[in-house]
Design a protein around this motif. Sequence first.
Motif, PDB file in Angstrom:
ATOM      1  N   THR A  23       0.950  -1.230   0.098  1.00  0.00           N
ATOM      2  CA  THR A  23       0.058   0.162   0.183  1.00  0.00           C
ATOM      3  C   THR A  23       1.036   1.379   0.041  1.00  0.00           C
ATOM      4  O   THR A  23       0.654   2.249  -0.605  1.00  0.00           O
ATOM      5  N   THR A  59      -1.471  -6.637  -5.798  1.00  0.00           N
ATOM      6  CA  THR A  59      -1.235  -5.304  -5.409  1.00  0.00           C
ATOM      7  C   THR A  59      -2.394  -4.883  -4.142  1.00  0.00           C
ATOM      8  O   THR A  59      -3.559  -5.325  -4.166  1.00  0.00           O
ATOM      9  N   SER A  60      -1.866  -4.171  -3.333  1.00  0.00           N
ATOM     10  CA  SER A  60      -2.694  -3.582  -2.154  1.00  0.00           C
ATOM     11  C   SER A  60      -2.886  -2.279  -2.546  1.00  0.00           C
ATOM     12  O   SER A  60      -2.532  -1.560  -3.549  1.00  0.00           O
ATOM     13  N   GLY A  61      -3.717  -1.468  -1.595  1.00  0.00           N
ATOM     14  CA  GLY A  61      -4.180  -0.157  -1.902  1.00  0.00           C
ATOM     15  C   GLY A  61      -5.373   0.258  -2.056  1.00  0.00           C
ATOM     16  O   GLY A  61      -5.720   1.419  -1.970  1.00  0.00           O
ATOM     17  N   ALA A  62      -6.358  -0.824  -2.457  1.00  0.00           N
ATOM     18  CA  ALA A  62      -7.700  -0.509  -2.454  1.00  0.00           C
ATOM     19  C   ALA A  62      -8.269   0.246  -1.185  1.00  0.00           C
ATOM     20  O   ALA A  62      -8.821   1.382  -1.251  1.00  0.00           O
ATOM     21  N   VAL A  63      -8.135  -0.026  -0.097  1.00  0.00           N
ATOM     22  CA  VAL A  63      -8.650   0.143   0.855  1.00  0.00           C
ATOM     23  C   VAL A  63      -8.108   1.525   1.439  1.00  0.00           C
ATOM     24  O   VAL A  63      -8.965   2.590   1.627  1.00  0.00           O
ATOM     25  N   ASN A 144      -5.756  -8.710  -6.471  1.00  0.00           N
ATOM     26  CA  ASN A 144      -5.849  -8.151  -5.215  1.00  0.00           C
ATOM     27  C   ASN A 144      -6.881  -9.076  -4.333  1.00  0.00           C
ATOM     28  O   ASN A 144      -7.609 -10.040  -4.849  1.00  0.00           O
ATOM     29  N   GLU A 145      -6.988  -8.942  -3.022  1.00  0.00           N
ATOM     30  CA  GLU A 145      -7.912  -9.927  -2.211  1.00  0.00           C
ATOM     31  C   GLU A 145      -9.208  -9.158  -2.549  1.00  0.00           C
ATOM     32  O   GLU A 145      -9.306  -7.941  -2.483  1.00  0.00           O
ATOM     33  N   ASP A 147     -11.570  -8.167  -0.725  1.00  0.00           N
ATOM     34  CA  ASP A 147     -11.829  -7.617   0.575  1.00  0.00           C
ATOM     35  C   ASP A 147     -13.309  -7.647   0.864  1.00  0.00           C
ATOM     36  O   ASP A 147     -13.715  -7.949   1.953  1.00  0.00           O
ATOM     37  N   THR A 155      -7.804  -8.735   5.905  1.00  0.00           N
ATOM     38  CA  THR A 155      -7.142  -9.550   6.856  1.00  0.00           C
ATOM     39  C   THR A 155      -5.597  -8.890   6.918  1.00  0.00           C
ATOM     40  O   THR A 155      -5.248  -8.605   5.910  1.00  0.00           O
ATOM     41  N   GLY A 157      -1.947  -8.407   6.315  1.00  0.00           N
ATOM     42  CA  GLY A 157      -0.996  -9.143   5.817  1.00  0.00           C
ATOM     43  C   GLY A 157      -1.452 -10.191   4.596  1.00  0.00           C
ATOM     44  O   GLY A 157      -0.860 -11.089   4.103  1.00  0.00           O
ATOM     45  N   GLU A 158      -2.996 -10.099   4.570  1.00  0.00           N
ATOM     46  CA  GLU A 158      -3.461 -11.189   3.357  1.00  0.00           C
ATOM     47  C   GLU A 158      -2.826 -11.242   2.323  1.00  0.00           C
ATOM     48  O   GLU A 158      -2.742 -12.177   1.608  1.00  0.00           O
ATOM     49  N   ASN A 159      -2.512  -9.988   1.573  1.00  0.00           N
ATOM     50  CA  ASN A 159      -1.971  -9.874   0.272  1.00  0.00           C
ATOM     51  C   ASN A 159      -0.377 -10.568   0.389  1.00  0.00           C
ATOM     52  O   ASN A 159       0.018 -11.028  -0.816  1.00  0.00           O
ATOM     53  N   LEU A 220      -0.872  -3.141   5.914  1.00  0.00           N
ATOM     54  CA  LEU A 220      -1.585  -3.742   7.027  1.00  0.00           C
ATOM     55  C   LEU A 220      -0.713  -5.074   7.542  1.00  0.00           C
ATOM     56  O   LEU A 220      -0.638  -5.652   8.540  1.00  0.00           O
TER      57      LEU A 220
END
Length: 378
Positions: A23, A59-63, A144-145, A147, A155, A157-159, A220
């Motif tokens: 993220t 990739t993370s970042g959505a939240v 991405n997860e 979510d 969660t 560290g889920e990614n 996360l």
Amino acid sequence: MTAATDLRKQVTEAKLVVVKVGTRLVARGPGELNAEFLASLVGQIKRLQERGVQVLVITSGAVHLGAGHLSKRSQQGGLGARQAAAAIGQPTLMHYYGGALADEGMVGAQILLTTEDMQDRSRYLRVRNTLQVLLGEGIVPIINENDSVSVEGVTFGENDRLAAVVAAALRADLLIFLSDQRGLFTGDPRSDPDAEFVPVVRPGDEVSQYAAGVGGAESLGGMEKKLEAAQMTVDCGIPLVIADGGEERILLRILEGEEVGTLFVPREARPSRKLWLATALEPAGSLVIDEGACRALRDQDGSSLLPVGIVQVQGSFKAGDLVRVVDEHGREIGRGLVNYSSEEVAAIQGRHSRDIPEILGHVGDEEVIHRDNLVVTG
Ligand code: GLU
């Protein structure tokens, strides 16, 4: 030459690489995307593709991107708000990825996954198939997860874990975690001036104590989750590098064998699907087997588990699920995918395979777990 130097060389031959992006790299602040980073990432993916390397992005970042659109009250609202924020941020995230890819003449594809998807064998096979088709077509899968629908919520560290599972499922040659840190340190370099950089982690090195407290609110996972995922990855025989995504040409440099980031040396490669079974899934139950069956599984390479050796069934599972195989003292011998449900195994346990049709009323497999779907762990 040390094993790590050899491995750096080996990494230059990687043909399938999974890159997980944190993220803190993707987003500058709530709702604000780091377009410069994305352009650099995608540019490097393009160069790698030109060299015949297939790249898949987690990739993370959505939240983080979505959170800015929620009211202050909602933003403090915990899990529901984070799941809502992911739903808002995900299209924005993909929009930017799509634009950056298009600038390089490439096409991306979005895959949203939950851990449950990867734990269900038939769904996992579908996902793997889809990814293989996309990669074969030169399209960059952006994962991405999922979510907003995940029962576990967003969660921690889920990614990191998802990236490890995807890398193992696809038998990737290399997994790269890009974050905003150079790699693993013996402490948190932002608060501990004595924290030293760790260039190589070998199997068996005790490093978990380095991770305590390293991370931040918007990333996360933090280092702890990265190390857990790293463990899974090296157990599957896949090397992993944690590096700073902000450094210039970082992906290319890793793939050119430069000693950047922290390199995790994998355990000796074992068949990764089997290993993936052993590490990624939560067993749905256990089969207790007698001494003779234990010996056969351990000593005779390539033995399947037959009903005759089973003395007890624990838990409730269906055909295709992952189960633990334990001895009569409860010690784990292995793990595998069962051909029968728990009720069916209970009905045929202790019996000869030729009696299966009569007992169950239909013709089935001779083995309760076929050797191809079994990994001996103990
Ligand atoms: N899936 C979350 C997001 O896109 C991040 C989860 C993680 O970083 O592990 O914001």
